[in-house]
Write an enzyme that holds these catalytic residues in place. Structure first.
Site, mmCIF file in Angstrom:
data_model
loop_
_atom_site.group_PDB
_atom_site.id
_atom_site.type_symbol
_atom_site.label_atom_id
_atom_site.label_comp_id
_atom_site.label_asym_id
_atom_site.label_seq_id
_atom_site.Cartn_x
_atom_site.Cartn_y
_atom_site.Cartn_z
ATOM 1 N N GLU A 194 0.800 -0.998 0.037
ATOM 2 C CA GLU A 194 0.000 -0.018 0.007
ATOM 3 C C GLU A 194 0.913 1.434 0.002
ATOM 4 O OE1 GLU A 194 -3.982 -1.446 2.053
ATOM 5 O OE2 GLU A 194 -2.249 -0.861 3.403
ATOM 6 N N GLU A 276 -7.181 -7.313 -1.206
ATOM 7 C CA GLU A 276 -7.843 -7.235 0.043
ATOM 8 C C GLU A 276 -9.223 -7.008 -0.014
ATOM 9 O OE1 GLU A 276 -5.838 -4.609 2.724
ATOM 10 O OE2 GLU A 276 -3.629 -5.657 2.586
#
Length: 639
Positions: A194, A276
């Site tokens: 991320e 995710e």
């Protein structure tokens, strides 16, 4: 002549035979390619030359005792999931500089071997930063250096990269034999994590990591990035060259069509991957437990599996959450700014509960997989899925104590008459640091203020507890008359996400007594208390009312095979619990949402067991010095 002709004929037959064998071998190699690749033309993954479907589930080996890995992985595979995804927390494997640990609960390789034996492939997310509601996103405390150093994490800062390179030079060669092309289960490896959510946006850094991974893992391994789907996430997170796949993270509240349409504007071809997909969410102390309904998660998951965009590949984060044992939990920082530490439980409202039990959500996901990806279902495995045995062991009475300030006897380091240092400067990772100063004259009715406590400060005046100062509460304490001031500081978890990762612990700013700034002096005594040595405590019998800052000890007996249980400590305020020497985590029932602490059966033994508690803010009466071992969890009710 005859013999010569026979010899030539025989030699020719041998030559033709060898030629035929060579052709067969060449054809076999051609048609039995062994490898895992991305087919950018068909927007799919390819295993051994054939299209490969997967549904993945996140299950972190470091959040469950290694004795239970087989149970959790079996349940994962029985749901229809065929890939397990796990982070690799750097600080779990290198707790101190150059001290590597890959044994017991840190034996990642045994975890992968069990996964492979159950028919699971593995997606590895080695960081070096992992987020994951884990202390400092997995980066070890020592990488921060001192506050004065100003090491720039997750950038090309050479001081940071020197640590990364040492760690990856240790980790990545260990992973290489486990790659699919080498006969192992690893099919994909993530680069960083991320990164688009971080302020640095250092493209050179991401390229550096990519090259370092290629150096150790080869050119064939699929590398990928995973980011949120906002525009700024996709600008700084992906690596738009070097054959690195871009994937996105989003939950059931986001429309998958919109998300993947945006992804296509950044990556025109390649598999559509949700790295995710959130079936639940994380918790913070002092906030409600986060939940998502099974029907909602199942319905949105089904939409992706039947998408008109083509094959969509999904990883559930988390499929099994587990537990932040010891002091490994992380924290967030809201924009207020407000510090938000994570509790011990990482239940996550996941399809498998903290103790590994199946849920309605588990079966909703399995139903969707069976409908849309039936070839992933192994019906024989479901019969092997069994929820854990649970037991109420009843009341545990505390009979022995180490009263405050006896906790000093557990110090791993003691500095006398010096300046204030942070945890990191003291080379301490987790736990507590005690700062103490004695004055020549008494202070009378003065206000104590600590503007930057990191994170909870337990205040003692002349060895008597007088209150706490919490990082998010902007608290001050009016002190009685005293000469000796002691500040016991708890690291409640370093921030693991966003722009505030440089989260030094301890007393990082001023300490004020009225108008006096007392933190600038060089006459502080310091004790470092990582609390990894409670077996050294010299206890005494409890004969009077104990106060906060004390360590209590009790025993309980188990007849027969141990079962899962939970510690219910509703009479107490805040602290840490150890069972048979294992740190099972922090408790803070007055804040919630978690009320009970999980004790896996494998931490227990037949016969006499020990329960030790460090209570920091609220002692019950001497007659009520007990906790209960109950047969049910309590992670809080849903918002």
């Amino acid at each position: 002549m005859f013999s010569t002709r026979v010899s030539l004929k025989t030699g020719g037959l041998v030559f033709l035979g060898l030629l035929a064998i060579s052709v067969v071998v060449l054809l076999a190699r051609t048609f039995s390619y062994h490898g895992f690749t991305v087919d950018y033309k068909k927007n799919v993954f390819s295993k051994d030359g054939k299209t490969f479907d997967y549904v993945s589930g996140s299950l972190h080996y470091f959040r469950v005792p290694h004795e239970l890995w087989h149970d959790r992985l079996l349940k994962l595979r029985a749901s229809g999931i065929n890939v397990v995804s796990t982070y690799v927390p750097w600080n779990f494997h290198e707790p101190h500089p150059g001290q590597y640990n890959f044994e017991g609960d840190a034996d990642l390789f045994k975890f992968m071997e069990i996964a492979q034996s159950l028919g699971l492939y593995v997606n590895i997310r080695p960081g070096p930063y992992i987020c994951s509601e884990w202390d400092l996103g997995g980066i070890p405390y020592f990488v921060l250096g001192s506050k004065k150093d100003g090491v720039l994490l997750r950038t090309m800062d050479s001081r940071y990269l020197s640590h990364v390179e040492c760690y990856f030079n240790e980790l990545l060669p260990r992973l290489e034999p486990y790659l699919y092309e080498n006969g192992g289960p690893i099919i994909m490896v993530q680069v960083e994590n991320e990164y688009g959510s971080y302020k640095a946006c250092d493209y050179d850094y991401m390229n550096y990591l990519t090259n370092l991974m290629r150096k150790h893992l080869g050119e064939n391994i699929i590398l990928y990035t995973a980011d949120g789907w906002d525009m700024h996430h996709l600008i700084c997170g992906p690596i738009h060259h070097s054959n690195v796949l871009t994937t996105v993270n989003f939950g059931p509240n986001s429309d998958h069509m919109s998300v993947f349409t945006r992804l296509r504007s950044f990556q025109g071809h390649g598999p559509l991957v949700n790295s995710e997909f959130y079936p639940g969410w994380l918790d913070h102390w002092g906030e409600p437990h986060q939940c998502k309904t099974s029907s909602f998660v199942g319905a949105e998951f089904s939409k992706m599996l039947e998408s008109t965009l083509g094959n969509v590949f999904v990883n559930f984060y988390m499929f099994f959450g587990g537990t932040n044992f010891a002091f490994y939990n992380g924290a967030n920082m809201a924009t207020d700014p407000k510090y938000q530490p994570d509790p011990t439980s990482y239940d996550y409202d996941a399809p498998l509960t903290e103790c590994g039990d199946t849920t309605e959500k588990y079966y909703a996901i399995r139903k969707a997989i069976k409908k849309h990806r039936p070839h992933l279902i192994d019906n024989h495995l479901l019969a092997k899925v069994v929820n854990s045995t649970k037991q109420r062991y009843g009341k545990v009475k505390f009979k022995e104590i180490l009263s405050y300030p006896g906790i000093k006897s557990l110090a791993t380091k003691h500095l006398e008459k010096g300046p204030i240092f942070t945890f990191e400067e003291l080379e301490q990772d987790y736990g507590f640091v005690l700062y103490e100063k004695t004055y020549n004259n008494y202070y009378h009715n003065v206000e104590l203020e600590i503007p930057e406590p990191r994170d909870m400060v337990y205040v003692f005046a002349d060895d008597k507890y007088v209150g706490k100062i919490y990082r998010s509460a902007n608290e001050k304490i009016l002190l009685p008359s005293f000469r000796k001031l002691a500040l016991l500081v708890e690291n409640m978890g370093r921030i693991n996400y966003g722009h505030y990762l440089h989260d030094y612990k301890g007393l990082v700013g001023e300490v004020r007594l009225g108008e006096d700034v007392v933190s600038k002096g060089v006459d502080w005594s310091i004790w470092t208390l990582p609390m990894n040595n409670t077996h050294l405590v010299q206890y005494q019998e409890i004969k009077s009312q104990p106060g906060p800052g004390s360590i209590l000890r009790g025993e309980f007996t188990i007849h027969g095979k141990p079962a899962d249980t939970w510690v219910k400590m509703s009479r107490f305020g805040k602290g840490v619990i150890f069972v048979n020497g294992r740190n099972i985590g922090r408790y803070w029932p007055v804040a919630g949402p978690q009320k009970n602490l999980y004790v896996p059966s494998v931490f227990l033994k037949t016969g006499v067991n020990e329960l030790v508690m460090l209570e920091l803010i609220q002692m019950p009466t001497q007659q009520d010095l007990s906790v209960e071992l109950v047969e049910y969890p309590d992670v809080g009710s849903c918002d």
